[in-house]
Design an enzyme around this catalytic site. Structure first.
Site, mmCIF file in Angstrom:
data_model
loop_
_atom_site.group_PDB
_atom_site.id
_atom_site.type_symbol
_atom_site.label_atom_id
_atom_site.label_comp_id
_atom_site.label_asym_id
_atom_site.label_seq_id
_atom_site.Cartn_x
_atom_site.Cartn_y
_atom_site.Cartn_z
ATOM 1 N N ASP A 253 -21.180 21.520 11.107
ATOM 2 C CA ASP A 253 -22.528 21.983 11.440
ATOM 3 C C ASP A 253 -23.466 20.796 11.588
ATOM 4 O OD1 ASP A 253 -24.842 23.355 11.853
ATOM 5 O OD2 ASP A 253 -25.098 23.956 9.758
ATOM 6 N N LYS A 260 -29.633 18.164 12.178
ATOM 7 C CA LYS A 260 -29.785 17.804 10.767
ATOM 8 C C LYS A 260 -30.060 16.306 10.642
ATOM 9 C CE LYS A 260 -26.544 21.269 8.922
ATOM 10 N NZ LYS A 260 -27.482 22.013 8.070
ATOM 11 N N ASP A 331 -30.123 25.680 13.613
ATOM 12 C CA ASP A 331 -29.421 25.360 12.373
ATOM 13 C C ASP A 331 -29.253 26.586 11.482
ATOM 14 O OD1 ASP A 331 -28.052 23.688 10.643
ATOM 15 O OD2 ASP A 331 -29.861 23.043 9.583
ATOM 16 N N ARG A 335 -25.501 32.919 10.343
ATOM 17 C CA ARG A 335 -25.782 34.358 10.456
ATOM 18 C C ARG A 335 -25.457 34.885 11.851
ATOM 19 N NH1 ARG A 335 -31.785 33.177 8.734
ATOM 20 N NH2 ARG A 335 -30.574 31.558 7.705
#
Length: 484
Positions: A253, A260, A331, A335
């Site tokens: 991720d 990030k 980010d 979900r």
């Protein structure tokens, strides 16, 4: 399966090269230690859970006094066994009487001690040239009385299966993302399923598009690595109930276009697939444990990467169940892929759905690194998750769903909802988003962002990926009972 041979025995085996003896903070001291209480205390040994003192034994196997606390439980025995394993160092044959500590039945005690030793013995060496950290453990003997030998043997068999499962989840989560892509993960799932009596189907990008899984496709859009969804099915004879599990499998991720920062947390985002790893490991254990419930699992596997084709802020995705979401943060991708998995799970109308994911920093901020958050639509399912968490010593804490108060934070002008709800109650708003995809099926969500990883050995957890949630899910899947 574990290469360590674990057995219940009636007497200490002569081949043991380290012997662990249970000692509480008060009461009698095992005579084999040749020390009284005052002498132990003089050496700094307290008898508290996890305390250890290694003593020479006249040329024989060293003795290890192992603290078990005042009122031993399965959890404290597990941690005591882990402490003994680390204190013993690089040995080939451990023996201990920890499974005989009063107050815990023989099956539970033997299972907990087996788990403690095998979980503490785990190390990920991966691509290191220096393999000196490789485990040398070959055998573990649990010394029990004759009346408890058969029961302890059952507990050992269970403990070997559950610790093997947790260590598989750890191995997957510790593997660098360039070596464990979504395709490689799916291939591993096929292997596990074939070895463990589980049916498996793998779905590629074209199939996901045909199925209308817009969340998976949206998150994957920026990656050169194609996505994979894996569906696993365990079906016993005359199942008592049907449980569905959904695991987040973000292989790495980056945050997507909501990139990030470069920090230590970003370096372990290879572990953002810990939920899917826990589900796969759970599925691989069910046949060996004689699970009487049917269990269906969905592993949602993809990278989340930035590129010219990546998902953009303001884009709208359409999910499997037809609902739409406007993207306000790329980010918040977990979900999005779970949404498709939950919708597919709900279509099967199981008795319960549980999803597990390293989902939100908000859960970690609220509960720290030791507790997972549990949030659900059904109180009975949440209570059963809590009971399984207690049995596994993988603690959870319930946070409110509170859709009546916070659903409005997800309102969108152009879609059914946004994928984030603002700076507050982030774990709850993420769960509210997920609740839109489970229909009327009883459901619970487990957010393991906090306990997915530890920086150093702690109790049964070994440095690195913890495999947290695996033994919890195994207990839940095998013991779940529908309400009413």
């Amino acid at each position: 399966m574990s290469a360590v041979i674990v057995a219940a025995v009636r007497t200490l085996p002569r081949t043991a090269d380290a012997i662990g003896l249970a000692v509480g903070p008060s009461g009698s001291v095992p005579r084999q230690l040749n020390l009284n209480r005052a002498a132990l205390e003089a050496h700094g040994f307290t008898g508290k859970v996890g305390a250890t003192l290694v003593l020479p034994n006249g040329g024989g196997a060293p003795l290890v006094a192992v603290g078990v606390g005042d009122q031993p439980t399965a959890g404290t025995l597990r941690d005591a066994a882990a402490a003994f394993t680390r204190a013993a160092g690089k040995r080939t044959h451990l023996a201990t009487n920890l499974a005989t500590v009063g107050g815990v039945d023989a099956v539970t005690a033997a299972r907990a001690v087996t788990e403690g030793v095998l979980l503490a013995d785990y190390r990920y060496l991966g691509q290191k040239s220096d393999k000196s950290g490789t485990s040398t453990l070959e055998a573990l003997s649990l010394v029990v009385g004759q009346p408890d030998e058969r029961a302890a043997t059952r507990g050992i068999a269970q403990g070997v299966v559950t610790s093997d499962a947790a260590n598989l989840a750890r191995e997957l989560a510790n593997t660098p993302a360039n070596l464990l892509t979504a395709r490689a993960f799916a291939a591993r799932a096929v292997d596990v399923a074939g070895e463990r009596g589980v049916a498996v189907e793998v779905f590629d990008r074209d199939q996901l598009e045909t199925m209308g899984c817009g969340g998976m496709l949206g998150v994957n859009a920026g990656s050169v690595e194609p996505p994979r969804m894996v569906r696993l099915t365990y079906t016993p004879r005359s199942p008592k109930a049907h449980v569905a599990l959904v695991g987040k499998g973000v292989m790495y991720d980056s945050g997507g276009l909501s990139l990030k920062p470069t920090n230590p947390m970003s370096a372990i985002m290879k572990m953002d697939m810990s939920g899917a790893a826990a589900v796969l490991a759970t599925m691989g254990s069910l046949k060996a444990l004689g699970c009487r419930n049917k269990v269906t699992a969905f592993l949602m596997c993809t990278d989340n990467m930035p590129s010219g084709s990546a998902l953009k802020l303001g884009d709208v995705l359409t999910f499997r169940n037809g609902k739409t979401a406007e993207i306000h943060n790329t980010d918040a991708e977990g979900r999005l892929i779970l949404a498709d998995g939950l919708a597919l799970a709900a279509e099967e109308q199981p008795d319960a759905i549980v999803d597990i994911a390293t989902l939100t920093g908000a859960a970690m901020a609220a509960l720290g690194p030791d507790f997972a958050a549990v949030i659900g639509s059904d109180a009975d399912v949440v209570r059963q998750v809590e009971a399984s968490a207690a049995a596994a010593d993988e603690p959870v804490w319930e946070l409110p769903l509170a859709a009546d108060k916070y659903r409005k934070l997800l309102d969108s002008v152009v879609a059914d909802m946004k994928n984030v709800g603002g700076p507050y109650a982030g774990a709850t708003t993420a769960a509210i988003f997920l609740s839109e995809f489970v229909g009327d099926v009883p459901w619970a969500h487990i957010d393991i962002a906090g306990p997915m990883n530890v920086d150093g050995d702690a109790g049964w957890k070994s440095k690195g990926a913890t495999g947290f949630g695996t033994r919890l899910l195994i207990d839940f899947a095998t013991n779940f009972t529908p309400a009413g």
